[in-house]
Design a protein around this motif. Structure first.
Motif, PDB file in Angstrom:
ATOM      1  N   GLU A 145       0.828  -1.206   0.000  1.00  0.00           N
ATOM      2  CA  GLU A 145       0.000   0.000   0.000  1.00  0.00           C
ATOM      3  C   GLU A 145       0.863   1.258   0.000  1.00  0.00           C
ATOM      4  OE1 GLU A 145      -3.088   0.280  -0.515  1.00  0.00           O
ATOM      5  OE2 GLU A 145      -3.779  -1.786  -0.286  1.00  0.00           O
ATOM      6  N   SER A 146       2.042   1.181   0.622  1.00  0.00           N
ATOM      7  CA  SER A 146       2.984   2.300   0.550  1.00  0.00           C
ATOM      8  C   SER A 146       3.668   2.353  -0.808  1.00  0.00           C
ATOM      9  CB  SER A 146       4.045   2.182   1.644  1.00  0.00           C
ATOM     10  OG  SER A 146       3.506   2.388   2.921  1.00  0.00           O
ATOM     11  N   VAL A 147       4.082   1.184  -1.297  1.00  0.00           N
ATOM     12  CA  VAL A 147       4.760   1.128  -2.595  1.00  0.00           C
ATOM     13  C   VAL A 147       3.836   1.643  -3.703  1.00  0.00           C
ATOM     14  CG1 VAL A 147       5.931  -0.388  -4.240  1.00  0.00           C
ATOM     15  CG2 VAL A 147       6.153  -0.803  -1.782  1.00  0.00           C
ATOM     16  N   LEU A 148       2.538   1.433  -3.529  1.00  0.00           N
ATOM     17  CA  LEU A 148       1.562   1.888  -4.529  1.00  0.00           C
ATOM     18  C   LEU A 148       1.587   3.391  -4.716  1.00  0.00           C
ATOM     19  CD1 LEU A 148      -0.930   1.171  -6.350  1.00  0.00           C
ATOM     20  CD2 LEU A 148      -2.332   1.530  -4.305  1.00  0.00           C
ATOM     21  N   THR A 149       1.842   4.131  -3.636  1.00  0.00           N
ATOM     22  CA  THR A 149       1.722   5.593  -3.728  1.00  0.00           C
ATOM     23  C   THR A 149       3.048   6.329  -3.639  1.00  0.00           C
ATOM     24  OG1 THR A 149       1.231   5.682  -1.341  1.00  0.00           O
ATOM     25  CG2 THR A 149      -0.637   5.652  -2.858  1.00  0.00           C
ATOM     26  N   TYR A 150       4.159   5.652  -3.241  1.00  0.00           N
ATOM     27  CA  TYR A 150       5.389   6.442  -3.197  1.00  0.00           C
ATOM     28  C   TYR A 150       6.135   6.365  -4.521  1.00  0.00           C
ATOM     29  CZ  TYR A 150       8.438   2.429  -1.600  1.00  0.00           C
ATOM     30  OH  TYR A 150       9.142   1.262  -1.458  1.00  0.00           O
ATOM     31  N   GLU A 151       6.948   7.397  -4.744  1.00  0.00           N
ATOM     32  CA  GLU A 151       7.687   7.567  -6.000  1.00  0.00           C
ATOM     33  C   GLU A 151       6.756   7.521  -7.206  1.00  0.00           C
ATOM     34  OE1 GLU A 151      11.394   5.449  -6.162  1.00  0.00           O
ATOM     35  OE2 GLU A 151      11.549   5.479  -3.983  1.00  0.00           O
ATOM     36  N   GLY A 152       5.642   8.216  -7.055  1.00  0.00           N
ATOM     37  CA  GLY A 152       4.640   8.298  -8.117  1.00  0.00           C
ATOM     38  C   GLY A 152       3.462   7.403  -7.833  1.00  0.00           C
ATOM     39  N   THR A 153       2.299   7.991  -7.597  1.00  0.00           N
ATOM     40  CA  THR A 153       1.099   7.192  -7.344  1.00  0.00           C
ATOM     41  C   THR A 153       0.684   6.439  -8.605  1.00  0.00           C
ATOM     42  OG1 THR A 153      -0.428   8.949  -8.000  1.00  0.00           O
ATOM     43  CG2 THR A 153       0.301   8.929  -5.686  1.00  0.00           C
ATOM     44  N   GLY A 154      -0.187   5.457  -8.421  1.00  0.00           N
ATOM     45  CA  GLY A 154      -0.696   4.734  -9.581  1.00  0.00           C
ATOM     46  C   GLY A 154      -1.387   5.662 -10.559  1.00  0.00           C
ATOM     47  N   GLU A 155      -2.081   6.676 -10.020  1.00  0.00           N
ATOM     48  CA  GLU A 155      -2.778   7.634 -10.890  1.00  0.00           C
ATOM     49  C   GLU A 155      -1.793   8.443 -11.723  1.00  0.00           C
ATOM     50  OE1 GLU A 155      -5.424   6.771  -7.367  1.00  0.00           O
ATOM     51  OE2 GLU A 155      -3.295   7.177  -7.690  1.00  0.00           O
ATOM     52  N   ILE A 156      -0.707   8.893 -11.086  1.00  0.00           N
ATOM     53  CA  ILE A 156       0.282   9.684 -11.820  1.00  0.00           C
ATOM     54  C   ILE A 156       0.927   8.854 -12.929  1.00  0.00           C
ATOM     55  CG2 ILE A 156       2.567  10.747 -11.625  1.00  0.00           C
ATOM     56  CD1 ILE A 156       0.334  12.592 -10.762  1.00  0.00           C
ATOM     57  N   HIS A 157       1.261   7.611 -12.632  1.00  0.00           N
ATOM     58  CA  HIS A 157       1.882   6.774 -13.671  1.00  0.00           C
ATOM     59  C   HIS A 157       0.881   6.436 -14.779  1.00  0.00           C
ATOM     60  CE1 HIS A 157       5.736   6.506 -11.803  1.00  0.00           C
ATOM     61  NE2 HIS A 157       5.219   6.078 -10.665  1.00  0.00           N
ATOM     62  N   THR A 158      -0.396   6.354 -14.436  1.00  0.00           N
ATOM     63  CA  THR A 158      -1.417   6.181 -15.471  1.00  0.00           C
ATOM     64  C   THR A 158      -1.403   7.363 -16.431  1.00  0.00           C
ATOM     65  OG1 THR A 158      -2.843   4.843 -14.050  1.00  0.00           O
ATOM     66  CG2 THR A 158      -3.899   5.965 -15.905  1.00  0.00           C
ATOM     67  N   LEU A 159      -1.299   8.573 -15.874  1.00  0.00           N
ATOM     68  CA  LEU A 159      -1.289   9.768 -16.719  1.00  0.00           C
ATOM     69  C   LEU A 159       0.010   9.889 -17.515  1.00  0.00           C
ATOM     70  CD1 LEU A 159      -2.953  12.398 -14.343  1.00  0.00           C
ATOM     71  CD2 LEU A 159      -4.010  11.025 -16.154  1.00  0.00           C
ATOM     72  N   VAL A 208       1.761   7.333 -18.705  1.00  0.00           N
ATOM     73  CA  VAL A 208       1.601   6.409 -19.829  1.00  0.00           C
ATOM     74  C   VAL A 208       0.545   6.933 -20.800  1.00  0.00           C
ATOM     75  CG1 VAL A 208       0.972   4.052 -20.492  1.00  0.00           C
ATOM     76  CG2 VAL A 208       2.346   4.439 -18.439  1.00  0.00           C
ATOM     77  N   GLY A 209      -0.533   7.502 -20.262  1.00  0.00           N
ATOM     78  CA  GLY A 209      -1.571   8.067 -21.126  1.00  0.00           C
ATOM     79  C   GLY A 209      -1.045   9.163 -22.015  1.00  0.00           C
ATOM     80  N   GLN A 210      -0.174  10.004 -21.465  1.00  0.00           N
ATOM     81  CA  GLN A 210       0.422  11.065 -22.286  1.00  0.00           C
ATOM     82  C   GLN A 210       1.301  10.480 -23.383  1.00  0.00           C
ATOM     83  OE1 GLN A 210       3.333  13.648 -20.327  1.00  0.00           O
ATOM     84  NE2 GLN A 210       2.443  15.406 -21.382  1.00  0.00           N
ATOM     85  N   ALA A 211       2.026   9.409 -23.058  1.00  0.00           N
ATOM     86  CA  ALA A 211       2.883   8.779 -24.073  1.00  0.00           C
ATOM     87  C   ALA A 211       2.048   8.161 -25.187  1.00  0.00           C
ATOM     88  CB  ALA A 211       3.763   7.710 -23.418  1.00  0.00           C
ATOM     89  N   LEU A 212       0.871   7.637 -24.830  1.00  0.00           N
ATOM     90  CA  LEU A 212       0.014   7.011 -25.833  1.00  0.00           C
ATOM     91  C   LEU A 212      -0.693   8.021 -26.723  1.00  0.00           C
ATOM     92  CD1 LEU A 212      -1.670   4.200 -23.665  1.00  0.00           C
ATOM     93  CD2 LEU A 212       0.172   3.917 -25.337  1.00  0.00           C
ATOM     94  N   THR A 213      -1.112   9.135 -26.129  1.00  0.00           N
ATOM     95  CA  THR A 213      -1.944  10.087 -26.865  1.00  0.00           C
ATOM     96  C   THR A 213      -1.237  11.356 -27.299  1.00  0.00           C
ATOM     97  OG1 THR A 213      -2.674  11.270 -24.860  1.00  0.00           O
ATOM     98  CG2 THR A 213      -3.914   9.291 -25.506  1.00  0.00           C
ATOM     99  N   GLY A 214      -0.102  11.656 -26.657  1.00  0.00           N
ATOM    100  CA  GLY A 214       0.561  12.917 -26.930  1.00  0.00           C
ATOM    101  C   GLY A 214      -0.064  14.090 -26.217  1.00  0.00           C
ATOM    102  N   LEU A 215      -1.023  13.830 -25.349  1.00  0.00           N
ATOM    103  CA  LEU A 215      -1.749  14.895 -24.635  1.00  0.00           C
ATOM    104  C   LEU A 215      -1.559  14.742 -23.134  1.00  0.00           C
ATOM    105  CD1 LEU A 215      -5.085  14.740 -26.680  1.00  0.00           C
ATOM    106  CD2 LEU A 215      -3.234  16.423 -26.923  1.00  0.00           C
ATOM    107  N   GLY A 216      -1.146  15.818 -22.468  1.00  0.00           N
ATOM    108  CA  GLY A 216      -0.999  15.785 -21.023  1.00  0.00           C
ATOM    109  C   GLY A 216      -2.342  16.002 -20.339  1.00  0.00           C
ATOM    110  N   ALA A 217      -2.609  15.245 -19.269  1.00  0.00           N
ATOM    111  CA  ALA A 217      -3.878  15.363 -18.552  1.00  0.00           C
ATOM    112  C   ALA A 217      -3.643  15.560 -17.057  1.00  0.00           C
ATOM    113  CB  ALA A 217      -4.732  14.123 -18.801  1.00  0.00           C
ATOM    114  N   PHE A 218      -2.529  16.191 -16.712  1.00  0.00           N
ATOM    115  CA  PHE A 218      -2.167  16.335 -15.289  1.00  0.00           C
ATOM    116  C   PHE A 218      -2.909  17.487 -14.614  1.00  0.00           C
ATOM    117  CE2 PHE A 218       1.390  14.158 -17.280  1.00  0.00           C
ATOM    118  CZ  PHE A 218       1.659  13.150 -16.376  1.00  0.00           C
ATOM    119  N   HIS A 219      -3.434  18.424 -15.383  1.00  0.00           N
ATOM    120  CA  HIS A 219      -4.090  19.586 -14.784  1.00  0.00           C
ATOM    121  C   HIS A 219      -5.560  19.592 -15.124  1.00  0.00           C
ATOM    122  CE1 HIS A 219      -0.159  21.205 -13.745  1.00  0.00           C
ATOM    123  NE2 HIS A 219       0.221  21.019 -14.991  1.00  0.00           N
TER     124      HIS A 219
END
Length: 401
Positions: free
Chosen positions: A374-388, A390-401
């Motif tokens: 549960e700690s590893v899931l959120t430290y050094e980048g949460t699962g949500e951040i890593h999803t975004l 990878v999503g940016q790499a797939l689409t070329g569009l940033g969705a962080f904001h």
């Protein structure tokens, strides 16, 4: 027809797959890689596994582990020079795999020491800074920590409020860092702060006036590890305390990418440990007159876990080969961290159901791994951040904001 018949005979005579290495990944490793893996595995199983539950309960690393890790050459093992072993990325990953199969706290210590603190000094420090700290850190006689995350600045490090101001020939550091592994036991802290030139890194030795630490209390996860808050109040540092080659967030983010690579492997190790505990238990636990491993629903769970573990190991090995070839992209590390941690959590939870009530006790490693993950899931980048990422790499569009 004769050739085909012989081939079928060879297949029939071939041994069954090893349940602990179902896809025979061992055959994909070099002799040196196997030697390093086996050495770390022996250390964990012979010297640490019996002591980890007590260390976990007490809330600290097993006694003597930093020095032992240094003696084996595990600290900064993938770095070159200054007493570092300069192993391959795959060898480093295999070490992380075996360490986290013991406990996430073991791998976290090695990751923070080598891939965060030592990597930052090796990549961005002056020659004098490297000579002063890296040999001792490689031996485990000096411990480092890495201060980036703040109480109100986690996934968005650009919002940090820790500052460093240069005046009268010195740096004046003010602010706080939070969730810092090794914080209160570190001899040297790598601290990132905003300056008039952008984000810079600073080396802050233990005992520096204005620098104090406070451990995080009442942790329910990652207990076999020291987690601290770093506090800076008019902390004065000499002019040469700054890492000269790092300006901006590129520096700390590159360090995090190094550490995430180790997590890709480590999470697979935690998953493997949970699967092996469940497999062993299912073969010995008898209900309704036979081992529960003989029931269809239990076998479905074991197959599901084995699939997740082996897929995670294949992914880690592939990313390691890419890294050794100089072709690994940070987005691919995010892909690996996101997948392998989520898979490990699924395996841990499934394993707990096979162990039944025994699964919640400290007699088995499953609940401890589940809590750590549960700690590893959120430290050094949460699962949500890593999803975004990878999503940016797939689409070329940033969705962080």
């Amino acid at each position: 027809m004769t050739t085909l018949s012989s081939s079928r005979a060879d297949t029939r005579q071939r041994a069954q797959p090893d349940p602990h290495d179902f896809l025979d990944l061992d055959a994909s490793l070099s002799d040196d890689e196997r030697l390093i893996r086996d050495t770390v595995r022996q250390l964990v199983r012979r010297d640490l596994l019996d002591r980890i539950p007590a260390a976990y309960s007490a809330g600290h690393l097993p006694e003597g582990f930093p020095a032992t890790a240094g003696e084996l050459g595990l600290l900064g093992m993938h770095l070159s020079g200054y007493g570092c072993a300069e192993t391959s990325a795959v060898a480093y990953g295999l070490a992380c795999l075996e360490l986290e199969a013991g406990d996430s706290g073991l791998r976290s210590f090695v990751s923070v020491q080598g891939s965060l603190a030592m990597f930052a000094i090796r990549s961005y420090g002056s020659e004098a800074q490297k000579q002063r700290w890296l040999p001792e850190m490689a031996r485990g006689t000096a411990i480092g920590c890495f201060g980036l995350t703040e109480p109100d600045s986690g996934s968005d490090p650009s919002s940090m409020i820790t500052t460093a101001r240069f005046e009268d020939g010195e740096w004046l550091l003010n602010g706080a860092k939070m969730w810092i592994t090794n914080g209160s036991i570190a001899d040297i802290a790598v601290v990132w702060a905003k300056t008039s030139d952008g984000v810079r890194g600073f080396l802050v030795p233990r005992g520096t006036a204005g620098f104090t630490t406070r451990d995080v209390a009442n942790k329910m996860s990652l207990r076999a590890s020291t987690t601290s808050e770093l506090l800076f109040q008019d902390c004065r540092l000499p002019a040469d305390a700054v890492l000269p080659e790092a300006v901006g967030l590129r520096g700390p983010l590159s360090c995090l990418n190094e550490a995430r690579f180790g997590i890709v492997w480590g999470a697979a190790g935690a998953a493997r440990a949970c699967f092996e505990a469940a497999l062993d238990y299912a073969g010995t636990r008898t209900q309704f007159g036979r081992p529960i491993a003989g029931f269809q629903l239990t076998q479905q769970k074991l197959v599901s876990m084995a699939t997740q573990v082996n897929n995670s190991l294949l992914l880690a090995l592939h990313l390691g080969r890419l890294k050794d070839a100089g072709r690994l992209h940070p987005h691919q590390v995010s892909f690996g961290k996101r997948h392998n941690v989520a898979a490990a959590l699924e395996v841990a939870r499934e394993a707990r159901t096979i162990l039944g009530a025994n699964g919640i006790t400290g007699e088995y490693p499953v609940m401890r791994h589940m809590a750590n993950l549960e700690s590893v899931l959120t430290y050094e980048g949460t699962g949500e951040i890593h999803t975004l990422v990878v999503g940016q790499a797939l689409t070329g569009l940033g969705a962080f904001h």
